[in-house]
Design a protein around this motif. Sequence first.
Motif, PDB file in Angstrom:
ATOM      1  N   LEU A  16      68.005  22.145  79.740  1.00  0.00           N
ATOM      2  CA  LEU A  16      66.823  21.726  79.365  1.00  0.00           C
ATOM      3  C   LEU A  16      65.938  23.162  79.547  1.00  0.00           C
ATOM      4  CD1 LEU A  16      65.158  20.270  77.362  1.00  0.00           C
ATOM      5  CD2 LEU A  16      64.376  18.906  79.351  1.00  0.00           C
ATOM      6  N   ILE A  17      65.864  23.418  80.685  1.00  0.00           N
ATOM      7  CA  ILE A  17      65.059  24.554  81.208  1.00  0.00           C
ATOM      8  C   ILE A  17      65.317  25.879  80.296  1.00  0.00           C
ATOM      9  CG2 ILE A  17      64.664  26.657  82.858  1.00  0.00           C
ATOM     10  CD1 ILE A  17      64.883  24.375  85.002  1.00  0.00           C
ATOM     11  N   GLU A  18      66.661  25.878  79.868  1.00  0.00           N
ATOM     12  CA  GLU A  18      67.290  27.240  78.955  1.00  0.00           C
ATOM     13  C   GLU A  18      66.825  26.898  77.583  1.00  0.00           C
ATOM     14  OE1 GLU A  18      68.792  30.598  77.336  1.00  0.00           O
ATOM     15  OE2 GLU A  18      68.269  30.191  79.369  1.00  0.00           O
ATOM     16  N   VAL A  19      66.844  25.664  77.193  1.00  0.00           N
ATOM     17  CA  VAL A  19      66.567  25.442  75.901  1.00  0.00           C
ATOM     18  C   VAL A  19      65.245  25.436  75.494  1.00  0.00           C
ATOM     19  CG1 VAL A  19      66.826  23.176  74.234  1.00  0.00           C
ATOM     20  CG2 VAL A  19      68.771  23.991  75.555  1.00  0.00           C
ATOM     21  N   ASN A  20      64.514  25.197  76.638  1.00  0.00           N
ATOM     22  CA  ASN A  20      62.730  25.238  76.148  1.00  0.00           C
ATOM     23  C   ASN A  20      62.267  26.434  77.100  1.00  0.00           C
ATOM     24  OD1 ASN A  20      60.484  23.678  75.581  1.00  0.00           O
ATOM     25  ND2 ASN A  20      60.220  23.484  77.608  1.00  0.00           N
ATOM     26  N   LYS A  21      63.073  27.533  77.264  1.00  0.00           N
ATOM     27  CA  LYS A  21      62.634  28.596  77.933  1.00  0.00           C
ATOM     28  C   LYS A  21      61.316  29.336  77.339  1.00  0.00           C
ATOM     29  CE  LYS A  21      65.933  31.712  75.452  1.00  0.00           C
ATOM     30  NZ  LYS A  21      67.117  32.340  75.978  1.00  0.00           N
ATOM     31  N   ASP A  22      61.006  28.952  76.045  1.00  0.00           N
ATOM     32  CA  ASP A  22      59.726  29.598  75.516  1.00  0.00           C
ATOM     33  C   ASP A  22      58.498  28.770  75.714  1.00  0.00           C
ATOM     34  OD1 ASP A  22      60.869  31.731  74.751  1.00  0.00           O
ATOM     35  OD2 ASP A  22      61.403  30.927  72.630  1.00  0.00           O
ATOM     36  N   GLY A  23      58.872  27.249  76.087  1.00  0.00           N
ATOM     37  CA  GLY A  23      57.838  26.221  76.582  1.00  0.00           C
ATOM     38  C   GLY A  23      57.457  25.959  78.023  1.00  0.00           C
ATOM     39  N   VAL A  24      57.004  25.096  78.349  1.00  0.00           N
ATOM     40  CA  VAL A  24      56.626  24.850  79.948  1.00  0.00           C
ATOM     41  C   VAL A  24      57.490  23.567  80.251  1.00  0.00           C
ATOM     42  CG1 VAL A  24      54.789  24.203  81.571  1.00  0.00           C
ATOM     43  CG2 VAL A  24      54.233  25.815  79.864  1.00  0.00           C
TER      44      VAL A  24
END
Length: 144
Positions: A16-24
Motif C-alpha cells: 500500500l505504501i508503494e501503491v499510494n506513493k503519491d499520497g500520505v
Amino acid sequence: MSISSRFAVGIHILTLIEVNKDGVTSSDFLAGSVNTNPALIRKIMAMLKKADLIEVKPGVAGAKLTKDLTEISLYDVYRAVSVVEENELFSIHDNPNLACPVGQHIQATIEPIFIHAQSAMESVLKHVTLADVVNDVATKSQAT
C-alpha cells in the motif's frame, strides 16, 4: 495454529505504501485498508523501519520504501516482522514418553524434516519480490 498475521500485514503495508506513493500513507490510512487498529500498524511499521525497509519520520504522517521494489523480497519482510526464529517454524512437542519406542525417537526423526521444510519455504520467499506482489495486485485491480 498458523504463522503470525504480522507477515501478511507487513506485505500489505509495504504494498500500500508503494501503491499510494503519491499520497500520505499514515498509520490510520493503512489501518483502514488492513481493517485493524492503527497501533498494530505502527508496531509493524516500527519492525519494518528497524529492518530498513521503510522510512518514517516521527510526528510526520506518511512512510516510504527505502529500496526499490525489486530489492525487497518476501523473505526480507518475513524476517523483519519476526514471524519465527530460525529453524523454529514447526514446534515439536515437549516431553514425549521415553518409555515408548516412538516417544523415544520421534523428536530426532521429525526435527530434520521440519528444518528442511522451513528452509524450502524460506527459499521460495527469497525469490518473490515486493514488485511481484505490487504487479499482481495492480493486475487484479484492473480486472475488477
